[in-house]
Design a protein around this motif. Structure first.
Motif, PDB file in Angstrom:
ATOM      1  N   THR A   1       4.536   3.684   7.826  1.00 46.32           N
ATOM      2  CA  THR A   1       3.548   3.709   6.746  1.00 46.32           C
ATOM      3  C   THR A   1       4.273   3.453   5.431  1.00 46.32           C
ATOM      4  O   THR A   1       5.319   4.055   5.164  1.00 46.32           O
ATOM      5  CB  THR A   1       2.828   5.068   6.660  1.00 46.32           C
TER       6      THR A   1
ATOM      7  N   SER B   1      -1.962   2.753   0.572  1.00 42.52           N
ATOM      8  CA  SER B   1      -1.259   3.103   1.803  1.00 42.52           C
ATOM      9  C   SER B   1      -1.442   1.979   2.810  1.00 42.52           C
ATOM     10  O   SER B   1      -2.542   1.456   2.978  1.00 42.52           O
ATOM     11  CB  SER B   1      -1.801   4.415   2.380  1.00 42.52           C
TER      12      SER B   1
ATOM     13  N   ASP C   1      -0.558   0.997   6.861  1.00 38.18           N
ATOM     14  CA  ASP C   1      -0.079   1.399   8.181  1.00 38.18           C
ATOM     15  C   ASP C   1       0.125   0.163   9.048  1.00 38.18           C
ATOM     16  O   ASP C   1      -0.634  -0.813   8.950  1.00 38.18           O
ATOM     17  CB  ASP C   1      -1.089   2.327   8.860  1.00 38.18           C
TER      18      ASP C   1
ATOM     19  N   THR D   1       3.669   3.406   1.280  1.00 32.98           N
ATOM     20  CA  THR D   1       2.763   3.819   0.203  1.00 32.98           C
ATOM     21  C   THR D   1       3.367   3.452  -1.149  1.00 32.98           C
ATOM     22  O   THR D   1       4.583   3.360  -1.295  1.00 32.98           O
ATOM     23  CB  THR D   1       2.501   5.333   0.247  1.00 32.98           C
TER      24      THR D   1
ATOM     25  N   ARG E   1      -3.468   4.326  -5.985  1.00 34.50           N
ATOM     26  CA  ARG E   1      -2.648   4.714  -4.839  1.00 34.50           C
ATOM     27  C   ARG E   1      -3.014   3.870  -3.623  1.00 34.50           C
ATOM     28  O   ARG E   1      -4.188   3.726  -3.277  1.00 34.50           O
ATOM     29  CB  ARG E   1      -2.857   6.196  -4.521  1.00 34.50           C
TER      30      ARG E   1
END
Length: 455
Positions: free
Chosen positions: A391, A418, A420, A393, A416
């Motif tokens: 992951t 993220s 995966d 970020t 923000r």
């Protein structure tokens, strides 16, 4: 609207004619476990790796003696080649042995082979042009040359199968769907490529309007659409509008032909290449060498000599967003395909005082392109120890937002973000890398955020 006909593909063989790349998800057929396929509007290989074509066309049917050409094309960085074949309806037929030799040559030089039948060019306006049904007859005759090569070969059913005659253009969707169905009924499992009408340029937007219908007619959901960009695409806005109509609909598109200039207008090759790269679309330039009849400027090299690049050759191979800068070799040849079963050396257990996964991977963020209001970035993930998932970020500092991504599941909450791993690129051995990309919007400066990679 009517455009002048781009008759650029008949070479000096005793003829006076001129010589003439929100998403919706589609279900994949359960049996498609080998070869290229379409997934969520993109071309992927059997392992699910994204493949973006960067290559050129080679007029093999008129210059079969130029056997060094595919190796020369590869030497300049291409990952694909579109090979001109004849069904025998207008020129000398390329038989099954000849086609098999072409496929073997593509594989020897680590190129993905897009094979196309050229005899259909301009049907409805060209009296000698073959129908798509005749093109399918040809593919059935040379079936043995391509059967089992689904991970190396795409089948471009027929080049520019309709001219500008409205009476025939209106049949594009029905005839194209019928050709697809015949090939599927006969066991062709390849990714099929279908060209637009209007000499490939689709100024009538017939393919654009009916693409979903044609895609849905393919029982394998494995058809890609090909637009040829010449004089109709003089304006950047026209290029962007056409490309984004497909990407916004989640439909697969490639630019199957384009050039530096043309008799029907001056295409914006810079916009074509930049926005194909931005959107992750493949492109195939026309053409390696051998053009005549007033369009010799479309040659990329003079007299098939790799050491004599023309201005067009310099542009497409070495210019911004060009082949050398953007092409990645197909994973089937070892390009970016992750090792499916790594056997790493045993590694010691992590220090129990360290946070779990801390330092197991690293990530690097690169801004590849930027334009007014938008940008494209790539993130490369490298494992420092063997990992099975990752992951990444980060926090945007200047109001950027992700609008579209590939090769990772990217989500955002304000600044923000993220990301995966996808199902096929989470397992990495120590030192191995993979990458994902995305396009985004911005209101001011495009920055490079600090990344945090955990595994």
């Amino acid at each position: 609207m009517r455009t002048s006909v781009p008759r650029r593909l008949l070479v000096a063989l005793g003829s006076a004619l001129a010589l003439m790349a929100g998403l919706l998800a589609y279900a994949l057929p359960a049996q498609a476990d080998t070869g290229f396929r379409i997934s969520e509007g993109r071309l992927v290989d059997a392992a699910g790796n994204d493949f973006v074509m960067r290559g050129v066309s080679h007029a093999h049917t008129w210059y079969p003696q130029e056997t060094q050409s595919l190796g020369d094309i590869k030497s300049l960085g291409a990952n694909a080649v579109r090979v001109v074949l004849s069904s025998g309806d207008r020129w000398n037929e390329n038989g099954v042995d000849d086609v098999a030799a072409v496929v073997a040559d593509c594989k020897a030089h680590r190129l993905i082979c897009v094979l196309e039948v050229h005899d259909t060019t301009g049907y409805g306006e060209e009296a000698e042009a073959a129908t798509l049904d005749q093109a399918v007859d040809y593919w059935l005759r040379v079936r043995d040359a391509v059967e089992g090569e689904e991970d190396h070969v795409l089948v471009n059913i027929g080049n520019e199968p309709y001219g500008n005659d409205a009476a025939t253009v209106q049949d594009w969707a029905a005839d194209t769907s019928a050709a697809i169905q015949r090939l599927r009924d006969e066991g062709f499992d390849h990714t099929l490529v279908v060209d637009a009408p209007n000499w490939g340029q689709d100024w009538s937007h017939t393919m654009r309007a009916d693409a979903q219908q044609v895609f849905d007619s393919d029982p394998d959901a494995n058809t890609m659409f090909s637009i040829h960009m010449y004089g109709v695409y003089e304006q950047e806005s026209t290029v962007v509008d056409y490309m984004e109509a497909f990407t916004d609909a989640g439909l697969p598109l490639m630019v199957g032909e384009f050039g530096i200039d043309h008799s029907d207008g001056n295409p914006d090759e810079d916009a074509i290449m930049a926005h194909a790269e931005r959107l992750g679309l493949g492109y195939i330039g026309w053409s390696w060498s051998g053009n005549s009849g007033g369009v010799e400027y479309l040659d990329m090299v003079e007299d098939f000599d790799v050491d004599r690049l023309t201005p067009w050759g310099e542009r497409i191979f070495h210019g911004p967003d060009g082949i050398a800068e953007t092409a990645e070799e197909a994973p089937v040849y070892g390009g970016t395909d992750p090792d499916p079963s790594p056997s790493p050396d045993p590694t010691p257990s992590p220090d129990p005082t360290d946070p779990p996964g801390d330092g197991d991977c690293e990530a690097e963020y690169t801004v590849q392109h930027e334009w007014s209001g938008g940008f494209q970035a790539q993130v490369t993930v490298t494992a420092t120890v063997p990992i099975t998932a990752w992951t990444v970020t980060w926090t945007f500092a200047d109001g950027e937002r992700v609008t579209q991504s590939w090769n990772a599941a990217v989500t955002g909450d304000g600044d923000r973000v993220s990301a995966d791993n996808a199902a096929y690129n989470g397992t990495l051995s120590a030192g191995q890398s993979t990458s994902f990309g995305f396009t985004g919007s911005h209101e001011g400066t495009v920055g490079v955020p600090e990344l945090d990679c955990t595994a």
